[in-house]
Design an enzyme around this catalytic site. Structure first.
Site, PDB file in Angstrom:
ATOM      1  N   LYS A  41      29.550  46.009  48.467  1.00  0.00           N
ATOM      2  CA  LYS A  41      28.928  47.109  48.621  1.00  0.00           C
ATOM      3  C   LYS A  41      28.055  47.120  49.949  1.00  0.00           C
ATOM      4  O   LYS A  41      28.717  47.147  51.096  1.00  0.00           O
ATOM      5  CB  LYS A  41      28.097  47.651  47.432  1.00  0.00           C
ATOM      6  CG  LYS A  41      28.588  48.063  46.116  1.00  0.00           C
ATOM      7  CD  LYS A  41      29.933  47.632  46.064  1.00  0.00           C
ATOM      8  CE  LYS A  41      30.575  48.228  44.637  1.00  0.00           C
ATOM      9  NZ  LYS A  41      30.103  47.569  43.547  1.00  0.00           N
TER      10      LYS A  41
ATOM     11  N   ALA B 111      23.687  45.555  43.768  1.00  0.00           N
ATOM     12  CA  ALA B 111      24.947  45.865  44.562  1.00  0.00           C
ATOM     13  C   ALA B 111      24.818  46.855  45.896  1.00  0.00           C
ATOM     14  O   ALA B 111      24.897  46.477  46.983  1.00  0.00           O
ATOM     15  CB  ALA B 111      26.086  46.732  43.911  1.00  0.00           C
TER      16      ALA B 111
ATOM     17  N   HIS C 238      39.436  52.777  31.467  1.00  0.00           N
ATOM     18  CA  HIS C 238      39.709  53.823  32.294  1.00  0.00           C
ATOM     19  C   HIS C 238      40.694  53.162  33.593  1.00  0.00           C
ATOM     20  O   HIS C 238      41.353  54.283  34.128  1.00  0.00           O
ATOM     21  CB  HIS C 238      38.422  54.465  33.051  1.00  0.00           C
ATOM     22  CG  HIS C 238      37.436  53.310  33.561  1.00  0.00           C
ATOM     23  ND1 HIS C 238      36.863  52.415  32.860  1.00  0.00           N
ATOM     24  CD2 HIS C 238      36.993  53.197  34.822  1.00  0.00           C
ATOM     25  CE1 HIS C 238      36.052  51.863  33.514  1.00  0.00           C
ATOM     26  NE2 HIS C 238      36.087  52.204  34.858  1.00  0.00           N
TER      27      HIS C 238
ATOM     28  N   PHE D  49      26.395  49.433  34.593  1.00  0.00           N
ATOM     29  CA  PHE D  49      27.380  49.785  35.477  1.00  0.00           C
ATOM     30  C   PHE D  49      28.673  49.377  34.429  1.00  0.00           C
ATOM     31  O   PHE D  49      28.553  48.591  33.656  1.00  0.00           O
ATOM     32  CB  PHE D  49      27.712  48.882  36.740  1.00  0.00           C
ATOM     33  CG  PHE D  49      28.780  49.235  37.403  1.00  0.00           C
ATOM     34  CD1 PHE D  49      29.129  50.325  37.925  1.00  0.00           C
ATOM     35  CD2 PHE D  49      29.764  48.165  37.821  1.00  0.00           C
ATOM     36  CE1 PHE D  49      30.476  50.756  38.542  1.00  0.00           C
ATOM     37  CE2 PHE D  49      31.235  48.504  38.331  1.00  0.00           C
ATOM     38  CZ  PHE D  49      31.263  49.669  38.874  1.00  0.00           C
ATOM     39  N   ASP D  50      29.954  49.680  34.659  1.00  0.00           N
ATOM     40  CA  ASP D  50      30.971  49.540  33.665  1.00  0.00           C
ATOM     41  C   ASP D  50      31.321  48.221  33.488  1.00  0.00           C
ATOM     42  O   ASP D  50      31.496  47.767  32.304  1.00  0.00           O
ATOM     43  CB  ASP D  50      32.183  50.543  33.840  1.00  0.00           C
ATOM     44  CG  ASP D  50      32.877  50.429  35.617  1.00  0.00           C
ATOM     45  OD1 ASP D  50      32.195  49.584  36.303  1.00  0.00           O
ATOM     46  OD2 ASP D  50      33.917  51.169  35.774  1.00  0.00           O
TER      47      ASP D  50
ATOM     48  N   ASP E 210      20.737  44.014  39.358  1.00  0.00           N
ATOM     49  CA  ASP E 210      22.032  44.435  39.504  1.00  0.00           C
ATOM     50  C   ASP E 210      22.004  44.971  40.991  1.00  0.00           C
ATOM     51  O   ASP E 210      21.811  46.124  41.024  1.00  0.00           O
ATOM     52  CB  ASP E 210      22.837  45.133  38.412  1.00  0.00           C
ATOM     53  CG  ASP E 210      24.084  45.299  38.816  1.00  0.00           C
ATOM     54  OD1 ASP E 210      24.737  45.025  39.847  1.00  0.00           O
ATOM     55  OD2 ASP E 210      24.818  45.848  38.082  1.00  0.00           O
TER      56      ASP E 210
ATOM     57  N   TYR F  87      36.875  22.465  51.098  1.00  0.00           N
ATOM     58  CA  TYR F  87      36.552  22.782  49.809  1.00  0.00           C
ATOM     59  C   TYR F  87      35.277  22.384  49.459  1.00  0.00           C
ATOM     60  O   TYR F  87      34.846  23.202  48.403  1.00  0.00           O
ATOM     61  CB  TYR F  87      37.617  21.664  49.102  1.00  0.00           C
ATOM     62  CG  TYR F  87      37.805  21.913  47.302  1.00  0.00           C
ATOM     63  CD1 TYR F  87      38.982  22.951  46.940  1.00  0.00           C
ATOM     64  CD2 TYR F  87      36.885  21.584  46.459  1.00  0.00           C
ATOM     65  CE1 TYR F  87      38.934  23.088  45.611  1.00  0.00           C
ATOM     66  CE2 TYR F  87      36.869  21.929  45.008  1.00  0.00           C
ATOM     67  CZ  TYR F  87      38.026  22.673  44.774  1.00  0.00           C
ATOM     68  OH  TYR F  87      38.293  23.022  43.452  1.00  0.00           O
TER      69      TYR F  87
END
Ligand SMILES: *Cc1c(COP(=O)(O)O)cnc(C)c1O
Length: 481
Positions: free
Chosen positions: A277, A236, A473, A144-145, A234, A92
């Protein structure tokens, strides 16, 4: 020009510039485990898409032949990743697998504090409320969304600021994912200290997986420093972005991907990353801060928030075995042979589309091909969602699942509740890593060409019959008009 039906591998390209490939780059791997997929009949697919309320996220994956909904967490891992998973330390707190990942992360990115999180949006959920509140803005080359959603959930407002050519699918220029630096300075002058964060998305997913140049990353970083605004990467698709810099940017041809990555990340104060990704894992993410001493409050707040939402900070919502797979994937995702093959797949599909006059965001980006649905269906207005129309037609035609990156995805204005008209109407064919072969790419190309031929017979689009308030969406229900 080649007609449909000729062997695509002999296709010769007549494109301007020297940076396009069209021959399929053979896989730098062989396959040792297979997953059966099956083709349904056209009749079955009509029934299934109707039952799914014309939302492709509602389809059962067994009813999909080629799944291009996303490249996120859908790749095939390597034998090294699978074997590393057996070494997972499931403690843990203070786990060995955690320390291994932190060491790899520091080695590759050179950031001081690294927080594993279960996926990219978990990092966004933790970070955005620490940078933004009501009345603040985030400026990005394009949100990005999920990033857009977390800016809004934190009370902020997202401003997209990509270079003008990024909005023109037909204009074939390099680094169309770049931030518009002139406009960025204007925005800063205009909004003063109301800008809580600048977000540089690499590659620029919403603009078609378009890369950002090193020059642009450095310029944006210098502006952020000048005005003392935090700069978040960001990150990714950092490895794909590095590949484009190596291939297309002056002065980097002989620099290794590893060194390019290090330089790229030097132009940021922090990053959020979906490891699903370019680490090529099925689950994982990272949040990192460059200087833990100067920002110790920020790091403390990140740890606290992680404990509240994700789990103790030495596992961040992931199992030890997932941390192990990330520690291997971080390096394998940067291998030249792999990146050449991967980008080669996009180039191959693009070359077939060129030959047939199907318009897409060109040149192709790193993780998919973004078809210009506005060009395919010029008669269907944005509020009838042309990119969703094409996604539905692709499913009906060949059992291919793709998704709308357009007005349907962008949703309503959070202040006026009016439908926003997106800059683009793209149908995204996102390509999972190391999963589909050349023949699958021919199925994609043939389907798109067939739809193009009957595009004018598809007269109307879709209307939304139900939608949630944010990220609609994924869940909305639609019906034919
Ligand atoms: C995928 C992605 C995210 C969100 O990551 P998840 O792992 O899906 O939560 C954020 N930004 C970009 C650019 C992405 O591509």
């Amino acid at each position: 020009m080649r007609g449909v039906g000729q062997s695509p591998t002999v296709l010769k390209k007549e494109r301007e510039g020297d940076f396009f490939m069209s021959k399929y780059v053979a896989e730098p791997f062989r396959i040792k485990m297979v997953e059966p997929i099956k083709m349904t009949t056209g009749e079955e697919r009509l029934m299934k898409i109707k039952e799914a309320d014309f939302n492709l996220f509602n389809l059962a994956s067994e009813d999909v032949y080629i799944d291009l909904l996303t490249d996120s967490g859908t790749g095939a891992m390597s034998q090294e990743q699978w074997s590393a998973m057996f070494l997972g330390d499931e403690a843990y707190a203070g786990g060995r697998s955690y320390r291994k990942l932190i060491e790899a992360g520091r080695d590759v990115f050179n950031y001081d504090y690294i927080q594993p999180v279960h996926q990219g949006r978990a990092g966004e959920k933790i970070l955005m409320p620490l940078l933004l509140k009501e009345g603040k803005f985030a400026v990005s080359n394009m949100h990005f969304d999920t990033t857009r959603a977390h800016v809004i959930l934190a009370g902020g407002r997202p401003i997209d600021n990509v270079v003008p050519e990024g909005k023109l699918p037909n204009v074939r220029s390099k680094f169309k994912g770049n931030m518009d630096v002139e406009r960025l300075e204007e925005l800063i002058e205009e909004k003063g200290d109301k800008i809580g964060v600048i977000i540089q998305t690499i590659t620029n997913n919403s603009a078609g997986g378009q890369p950002v140049s090193m020059k642009n990353m450095a310029e944006v970083y210098n502006i952020a420093k000048k005005y003392n605004i935090p700069l978040c990467i960001d990150a990714a698709r950092f490895a794909e972005n590095a590949f484009f810099i190596k291939r297309d940017e002056e002065g980097y041809r002989n620099t290794s991907i590893r060194d390019i990555v290090k330089e790229m990340f030097s132009y940021g104060d922090m990053f959020t990353m979906s490891a699903k990704k370019d680490f090529n894992v099925n689950m994982g993410g990272m949040l990192a801060i460059k200087d833990d001493k100067a920002n110790s409050d920020l790091v403390q707040n990140i740890k606290a928030s992680c404990i509240n939402f994700e789990g103790f900070y030495t596992y961040g919502g992931l199992s030890g075995r997932e941390l192990e797979a990330m520690s291997v994937g971080i390096y394998q995702g940067m291998e030249d042979s792999y990146l050449t093959y991967r980008i080669g797949q996009m180039e191959y599909l693009a070359a077939r589309l060129d030959a047939a006059g199907v318009v897409y965001q060109s040149p192709v980006g790193g993780h998919g091909v973004y078809i210009d649905a506005k060009a395919m269906f010029p008669h269907i207005p944005y509020y009838e969602f042309p990119a969703q129309v094409l996604a539905i037609e692709l499913y009906k035609e060949a059992g291919i699942r793709s998704c709308d990156i357009g007005s349907y995805m962008i949703g309503n204005d959070p202040d006026t509740n009016e439908q926003i008209e997106s800059e683009f109407e793209f149908t995204r064919l996102a390509v999972p890593r190391q999963v589909y072969t050349q023949a699958h790419f021919d199925v994609m190309a043939d389907a798109l060409i067939a739809i193009k031929e009957r595009a004018s017979t598809i007269e109307r689009g879709y209307k939304i019959t139900w939608q949630p308030p944010i990220l609609r969406h994924f869940q909305a229900k639609l019906d034919k008009i």
